[in-house]
Design a protein around this motif. Structure first.
Motif, short mmCIF file in Angstrom:
data_model
loop_
_atom_site.label_atom_id
_atom_site.label_comp_id
_atom_site.label_asym_id
_atom_site.label_seq_id
_atom_site.Cartn_x
_atom_site.Cartn_y
_atom_site.Cartn_z
N SER A 32 -13.92 -13.42 -16.61
CA SER A 32 -14.98 -13.24 -17.41
C SER A 32 -16.23 -14.83 -16.86
CB SER A 32 -15.08 -13.66 -18.84
OG SER A 32 -14.77 -14.89 -19.38
N GLY A 33 -15.75 -15.65 -16.45
CA GLY A 33 -16.11 -16.50 -16.14
C GLY A 33 -17.05 -16.66 -14.95
N GLY A 34 -16.49 -16.20 -13.88
CA GLY A 34 -16.61 -16.13 -12.40
C GLY A 34 -15.89 -16.11 -11.74
N ASP A 35 -14.93 -16.79 -12.44
CA ASP A 35 -14.04 -17.55 -10.98
C ASP A 35 -13.10 -16.48 -10.73
OD1 ASP A 35 -14.31 -20.00 -11.40
OD2 ASP A 35 -13.74 -20.69 -13.08
N CYS A 36 -12.51 -16.45 -9.14
CA CYS A 36 -11.47 -15.65 -8.69
C CYS A 36 -10.18 -16.60 -8.47
CB CYS A 36 -12.42 -14.90 -7.66
SG CYS A 36 -13.34 -14.26 -8.08
N SER A 37 -8.92 -15.62 -8.72
CA SER A 37 -7.99 -16.08 -8.49
C SER A 37 -6.76 -14.70 -7.53
CB SER A 37 -6.99 -16.43 -9.11
OG SER A 37 -6.59 -15.50 -10.23
N THR A 38 -5.87 -15.33 -6.67
CA THR A 38 -4.99 -13.91 -6.05
C THR A 38 -3.31 -14.91 -5.55
OG1 THR A 38 -4.94 -12.38 -4.16
CG2 THR A 38 -6.09 -14.39 -3.48
N ASP A 39 -2.31 -13.93 -5.58
CA ASP A 39 -1.15 -14.58 -5.10
C ASP A 39 -1.17 -14.54 -3.74
OD1 ASP A 39 -0.87 -15.43 -7.67
OD2 ASP A 39 0.24 -13.08 -8.01
N ASP A 40 -2.03 -13.66 -3.32
CA ASP A 40 -2.52 -14.46 -1.64
C ASP A 40 -2.24 -12.41 -0.68
OD1 ASP A 40 -2.80 -14.99 1.30
OD2 ASP A 40 -1.69 -16.91 0.39
N LEU A 41 -2.14 -12.34 0.59
CA LEU A 41 -1.89 -10.81 0.64
C LEU A 41 -0.59 -9.94 0.51
CD1 LEU A 41 -2.90 -11.97 4.26
CD2 LEU A 41 -4.33 -10.87 2.83
N ASP A 42 -0.22 -8.76 0.14
CA ASP A 42 -0.54 -8.24 -0.82
C ASP A 42 0.96 -7.06 0.50
OD1 ASP A 42 2.13 -7.35 -1.56
OD2 ASP A 42 1.24 -6.02 -3.69
N LYS A 43 0.07 -5.84 -0.14
CA LYS A 43 0.67 -5.22 0.92
C LYS A 43 0.02 -5.26 2.56
CE LYS A 43 2.36 -1.68 -2.19
NZ LYS A 43 2.25 -2.82 -3.97
N VAL A 44 0.64 -4.33 3.80
CA VAL A 44 0.14 -4.51 4.93
C VAL A 44 0.57 -3.24 5.62
CG1 VAL A 44 0.94 -5.12 7.52
CG2 VAL A 44 1.13 -6.81 5.36
N TYR A 45 -0.22 -2.14 5.79
CA TYR A 45 -0.51 -1.09 6.33
C TYR A 45 -0.43 -1.25 7.57
CZ TYR A 45 0.30 0.65 1.67
OH TYR A 45 0.36 0.30 0.42
N GLU A 46 -0.03 0.33 8.98
CA GLU A 46 -0.21 0.35 9.81
C GLU A 46 -0.63 1.91 10.73
OE1 GLU A 46 1.14 -0.62 14.37
OE2 GLU A 46 2.71 0.05 13.08
N ALA A 47 -1.60 2.36 10.59
CA ALA A 47 -2.48 3.65 11.23
C ALA A 47 -1.10 4.27 11.64
CB ALA A 47 -3.33 3.58 12.16
N GLY A 48 -1.02 5.86 10.95
CA GLY A 48 -0.60 6.49 11.33
C GLY A 48 -1.33 7.91 12.22
N PRO A 49 -0.16 8.13 12.87
CA PRO A 49 -1.04 9.77 14.00
C PRO A 49 -2.73 9.81 13.83
CG PRO A 49 1.12 10.28 13.64
CD PRO A 49 0.76 8.98 12.77
N ASP A 50 -2.86 9.57 12.51
CA ASP A 50 -4.28 10.53 12.23
C ASP A 50 -5.33 9.04 12.10
OD1 ASP A 50 -3.47 9.66 9.64
OD2 ASP A 50 -3.77 11.18 8.68
N GLY A 51 -5.00 8.14 12.36
CA GLY A 51 -5.50 7.08 12.41
C GLY A 51 -6.07 6.48 10.69
N ARG A 52 -5.15 7.41 9.83
CA ARG A 52 -5.35 6.64 8.59
C ARG A 52 -4.65 5.43 8.13
NH1 ARG A 52 -5.80 9.98 4.28
NH2 ARG A 52 -3.52 11.12 5.27
N PHE A 53 -4.56 4.90 7.55
CA PHE A 53 -3.48 3.33 6.97
C PHE A 53 -2.51 3.82 5.82
CE2 PHE A 53 -7.07 0.78 9.50
CZ PHE A 53 -6.60 0.16 10.61
N THR A 54 -1.48 3.96 6.32
CA THR A 54 -0.50 5.39 5.75
C THR A 54 0.94 4.63 5.60
OG1 THR A 54 -0.07 7.17 7.41
CG2 THR A 54 -1.98 7.78 4.81
N LYS A 55 0.77 3.95 6.41
CA LYS A 55 1.93 3.89 7.06
C LYS A 55 2.65 2.36 6.81
CE LYS A 55 5.31 2.88 11.15
NZ LYS A 55 5.70 2.41 12.41
N LEU A 56 3.25 2.28 5.65
CA LEU A 56 3.31 0.43 4.91
C LEU A 56 4.36 -0.44 6.38
CD1 LEU A 56 2.97 -0.85 2.55
CD2 LEU A 56 5.49 -0.51 1.58
#
Length: 82
Positions: A32-56
């Motif tokens: 609520s004060g505007g500060d942000c936090s994260t545990d870092d990057l999580d999931k990584v996807y590659e594009a499938g044959p149709d160009g959408r990033f659906t392959k984990l």
């Protein structure tokens, strides 16, 4: 959630690199004060044959539990950290 498409180069046995375009996700919490936090990057996807990033490719991208088999190589990190 934030998304970023980044390149990930994998060395070829005969020289040069194969460049993969992966979509990285990160959960970013804002308090609520505007500060942000994260545990870092999580999931990584590659594009499938149709160009959408659906392959984990893997989860916990920058952490110790990331395991992915890419072009015959086993990776324990997806190459980037926030």
């Amino acid at each position: 959630m934030k998304l970023a498409e980044l390149e990930f180069g994998v060395p070829k046995k005969d020289g040069g690199d194969t460049v993969h375009h992966w979509l990285y996700t990160a959960d970013i919490d804002r308090d609520s004060g505007g500060d942000c936090s994260t545990d870092d990057l999580d999931k990584v996807y590659e594009a499938g044959p149709d160009g959408r990033f659906t392959k984990l490719v893997g989860s916990n991208a920058s952490g110790p539990n990331f395991h992915a088999l890419v072009d015959g190589w086993i990776f324990s990190s997806a190459g980037y950290k926030l």
